[in-house]
Design a protein around this motif. Structure first.
Motif, short mmCIF file in Angstrom:
data_model
loop_
_atom_site.label_atom_id
_atom_site.label_comp_id
_atom_site.label_asym_id
_atom_site.label_seq_id
_atom_site.Cartn_x
_atom_site.Cartn_y
_atom_site.Cartn_z
N LYS A 141 0.82 -1.21 0.00
CA LYS A 141 0.00 0.00 0.00
C LYS A 141 0.86 1.27 0.00
N GLU A 142 2.17 1.13 0.28
CA GLU A 142 3.06 2.29 0.31
C GLU A 142 3.73 2.56 -1.03
N GLN A 143 3.39 1.77 -2.05
CA GLN A 143 3.97 2.03 -3.36
C GLN A 143 3.32 3.23 -4.01
N LYS A 144 4.14 4.01 -4.72
CA LYS A 144 3.61 5.17 -5.43
C LYS A 144 2.78 4.72 -6.63
N ILE A 145 1.67 5.42 -6.82
CA ILE A 145 0.82 5.13 -7.97
C ILE A 145 1.60 5.29 -9.27
N GLY A 146 2.44 6.29 -9.32
CA GLY A 146 3.20 6.54 -10.54
C GLY A 146 4.14 5.43 -10.92
N ARG A 147 4.78 4.81 -9.93
CA ARG A 147 5.70 3.73 -10.27
C ARG A 147 4.95 2.52 -10.83
N LEU A 148 3.72 2.29 -10.33
CA LEU A 148 2.90 1.22 -10.87
C LEU A 148 2.38 1.58 -12.26
N TRP A 149 2.11 2.84 -12.47
CA TRP A 149 1.56 3.32 -13.73
C TRP A 149 2.50 3.03 -14.91
N LEU A 150 3.78 2.88 -14.64
CA LEU A 150 4.75 2.62 -15.71
C LEU A 150 4.59 1.23 -16.33
N LYS A 151 3.88 0.36 -15.67
CA LYS A 151 3.68 -1.00 -16.18
C LYS A 151 2.28 -1.10 -16.80
N ARG A 152 2.20 -1.65 -18.01
CA ARG A 152 0.97 -1.58 -18.78
C ARG A 152 -0.21 -2.22 -18.06
N ALA A 153 -0.03 -3.42 -17.56
CA ALA A 153 -1.15 -4.12 -16.92
C ALA A 153 -1.61 -3.39 -15.65
N SER B 45 -13.37 -0.54 1.32
CA SER B 45 -12.80 -1.72 0.68
C SER B 45 -11.95 -1.37 -0.55
N TRP B 46 -11.86 -0.07 -0.88
CA TRP B 46 -11.17 0.35 -2.11
C TRP B 46 -9.74 -0.16 -2.15
N LEU B 47 -8.98 0.09 -1.09
CA LEU B 47 -7.57 -0.25 -1.08
C LEU B 47 -7.37 -1.76 -1.20
N ASP B 48 -8.18 -2.54 -0.50
CA ASP B 48 -8.04 -4.00 -0.57
C ASP B 48 -8.35 -4.51 -1.97
N ARG B 49 -9.38 -3.96 -2.62
CA ARG B 49 -9.72 -4.41 -3.96
C ARG B 49 -8.61 -4.09 -4.97
N VAL B 50 -8.04 -2.88 -4.87
CA VAL B 50 -6.98 -2.49 -5.81
C VAL B 50 -5.74 -3.35 -5.57
N LEU B 51 -5.37 -3.52 -4.30
CA LEU B 51 -4.20 -4.36 -4.01
C LEU B 51 -4.40 -5.77 -4.51
N GLY B 52 -5.62 -6.29 -4.35
CA GLY B 52 -5.89 -7.66 -4.80
C GLY B 52 -5.73 -7.81 -6.30
N GLU B 53 -6.23 -6.84 -7.06
CA GLU B 53 -6.10 -6.92 -8.53
C GLU B 53 -4.65 -6.76 -8.97
N LEU B 54 -3.93 -5.86 -8.32
CA LEU B 54 -2.53 -5.66 -8.70
C LEU B 54 -1.67 -6.87 -8.33
N GLU B 55 -1.93 -7.46 -7.20
CA GLU B 55 -1.14 -8.62 -6.77
C GLU B 55 -1.39 -9.83 -7.66
N ALA B 56 -2.53 -9.84 -8.36
CA ALA B 56 -2.84 -10.97 -9.24
C ALA B 56 -2.15 -10.86 -10.60
N LEU B 57 -1.49 -9.73 -10.85
CA LEU B 57 -0.82 -9.55 -12.13
C LEU B 57 0.49 -10.33 -12.16
N MET C 248 1.18 10.17 -5.24
CA MET C 248 0.64 9.59 -4.02
C MET C 248 0.94 8.09 -3.93
N THR C 249 1.01 7.59 -2.72
CA THR C 249 1.00 6.14 -2.54
C THR C 249 -0.45 5.66 -2.60
#
Length: 588
Positions: free
Chosen positions: A5-17, A56-68, A42-43
């Motif tokens: 949850k402490e990862q920056k949105i921007g660093r994740l944004w660099l990856k297409r999926a 539940s927003w943060l849990d749902r987003v983390l769940g989808e990202l972790e499944a990549l 932002m993180t």
């Protein structure tokens, strides 16, 4: 994919999926592209806390990202290292064109006609060694290594700024056989009128041209003026010619922000925003246009403070892969370093550049300094957090105030902290838009200018008056309509008439800043205070000629007689007044 949850949105944004996931859950990233960097900084936890999302927003987003999938490289990376260019031509057989002479601190340019197979932007390495021979004798007194660049259609260029009069010889170096080992000579002649050389730091806190002529940076900002088309750009140049400004902050890349929604006529790379950019292939027409405008500024005696990166982007230039960033920096320094009126600014608001890490800025500085053999001024500009200006590659402090109200009042403290020139490039803009940084009065901008000046620094101008065409000077240029430029021109004369052309802080009362030279010249500024009189206590035995200056109405009242020791000066109960004292017998 391992995500916290402490990862920056921007660093994740660099990856297409990951980008596809975030675009669904953080619609602001695509809905307001000119402000998306705010969310990308932002993180995930920060965004969850600041939004009105359900718990539940943060849990749902983390769940989808972790499944990549875990192993997803950053998109678009290409490498230049290790490329070998197959040039079937004979060695040193390329056509080479160059003048027989060039002026000191001018641009000496070699044009080479060579191979164009493959991708010469990445496949061909080119440079030259320039040896100074002086009056002859064939002995090299000094050798300068200069990078070259590909300019499209089989044309290569090497640009060199000679800094000594006399004979020079050169020899090209390339991994392409036909471009390697070409030799020639030229004569460097005396500089033309108005050519004082590049600007250098002088006496720790100030500036001078290389020939010793004092330079006071009186700057303004037109971020995207070179992306507006010929008519508006020519109008901007005409406005600058009639202005007091001798430095212009400007972006290399186009800008996307409030009142900046038009598409530029040209783009820096082949490709498109929709289909993707080929970061391995530059668009030479884009950079030819940029260097034409830099030359236009040079003819007006204006320094081009080039912003190499900025966060206000909708085209993807802020999030290029690291090798593309590096290639771009090498290319632009090879093209532009020979222009004497160039300054390098690594970024406008570096701390909003969500796709860059601290080590990136240090690498960028190394690339620029390694590829600029002339040592042009180099800085990096902040938004909310100052860069560490003590870094040895930082030549001067390029500052945006980080307090809403306090601006140039801290100039003396910054001088003491960093021991370098203080240039407050962004103090807020004279204007009337709805942004707090863009609606101060002309009086307040001029006050900040004087505060910086008497505290030993330099402050830049900007203007953001709204009009139906949305042509705001601060970004697009055009016409200056504000009240401050004329008053800044008036203030500039006091900078220029100071002894040795320098204003340094002097000890004074706590409420009245003063600059000058002890026992010779003193300039006091009252700012928004408006006293009816002021008592001064100076060293006995020294007599002074005193003038009362209205910095807004641009008047100078020279008082009769001489003053010595402790004395009182009557003042008009108006704000923005100054008092100048010149030791009797001295001239200004």
């Amino acid at each position: 994919m391992l995500v916290t949850k402490e990862q920056k949105i921007g660093r994740l944004w660099l990856k297409r999926a990951a980008r596809e996931v975030l675009a669904r859950h953080v619609p602001e990233l695509t809905r307001t592209p000119h402000l998306s960097f705010i969310y990308k900084n932002m993180t995930l936890a920060d965004y969850a806390a600041s939004s009105h999302a359900d718990p539940s927003w943060l849990d749902r987003v983390l769940g989808e990202l972790e499944a990549l999938p875990e192993a997803e490289a950053r998109d678009g990376q290409t490498k230049d290292a290790g490329r070998v260019y197959d040039d079937p031509a004979e060695a040193a057989s390329a056509v080479i064109l160059g003048p027989e002479q060039a002026e000191k601190w001018g641009v000496f340019e070699l044009e080479l006609h060579g191979p164009k197979a493959g991708n010469p932007f990445t496949d061909v390495q080119l440079g030259a060694e320039f040896a100074f021979e002086g009056d002859g004798g064939g002995q090299a007194k000094r050798i300068v290594k200069v990078p070259g660049f590909y300019d499209g259609d089989g044309v290569y260029r090497i640009r060199f700024m000679p800094d000594a009069e006399g004979g020079w010889r050169y020899r090209t170096v390339s991994n392409a056989r036909s471009l390697d080992g070409l030799e020639g000579r030229f004569l460097c002649v005396s500089p033309s009128a108005g050519n004082h050389g590049p600007v250098r730091v002088k006496n720790t806190y100030h500036f001078a041209y290389e020939n010793g002529t004092i330079y006071h940076p009186v700057g303004t900002t037109c971020y995207a003026w070179t992306h507006q088309g010929a008519d508006l750009e020519e109008q901007t140049l005409a406005s600058l010619k009639a202005s007091p400004f001798n430095k212009l902050r400007m972006c290399v890349f186009p800008k996307s922000y409030l009142y900046n929604t038009n598409e530029p006529p040209l783009y820096p790379f082949e490709g498109s925003a929709e289909e993707g950019w080929d970061f391995t292939r530059f668009n030479p027409a884009y950079f030819r246009h940029l260097e034409q405008r830099i030359a236009d500024l040079g003819r007006l005696g204006i320094e081009a403070d080039l912003i190499l990166f900025h966060p206000y982007d909708r085209w993807g230039f802020t999030e290029m892969p690291a090798d593309a960033d590096d290639r771009y920096l090498r290319y632009i320094t090879a093209r532009l370093a020979a222009y004497r009126n160039v300054w390098w600014s690594l970024a406008n608001e570096y701390d909003l550049m969500w796709a860059k890490d601290p080590e990136d800025w240090e690498r960028f500085a190394r690339i620029v300094t390694e590829n600029d053999p002339y040592g042009h001024l180099l800085s990096v500009h902040n938004c909310l957090e100052f860069y560490d200006h003590s870094k040895p590659w930082v030549t001067h402090c390029s500052i945006q105030r980080i307090d809403v109200y306090k601006t140039s009042e801290a100039t003396t403290d910054w001088r003491k902290k960093w021991q370098k020139p203080i240039v407050i490039d962004e103090c807020g803009y004279e204007g009337d838009i709805d942004q707090g940084w863009g609606n101060i009065t002309g009086e307040e901008l001029v006050r900040r200018f004087w505060e910086a000046t008497v505290r030993g620094g330099y402050l830049g101008h900007g203007e953001t008056y709204l009009n139906p065409e949305e042509v705001l000077w601060w970004s697009k240029g055009g016409r200056l309509v504000g009240d401050s430029p004329a008053r800044i021109a008036f203030a500039r004369r006091f900078m220029e008439e100071a002894p040795q052309g320098e204003l340094n802080p002097l000890p004074s009362d706590w409420d009245l800043p003063c600059a000058g030279v002890e026992d010779e010249y003193r300039l006091y500024y009252f700012g928004f205070n408006r006293p009816a009189f002021r008592e001064f206590r100076l060293k006995p035995g020294i007599t002074w000629k005193v003038s009362v200056i209205d910095t807004w109405n641009m008047t100078i009242e020279e008082l009769p007689g001489l003053y010595e020791g402790t004395f009182s000066i009557k003042l008009p109960r108006r704000p923005y007044m100054a008092v100048r004292m010149v030791r009797s017998g001295k001239s200004i």
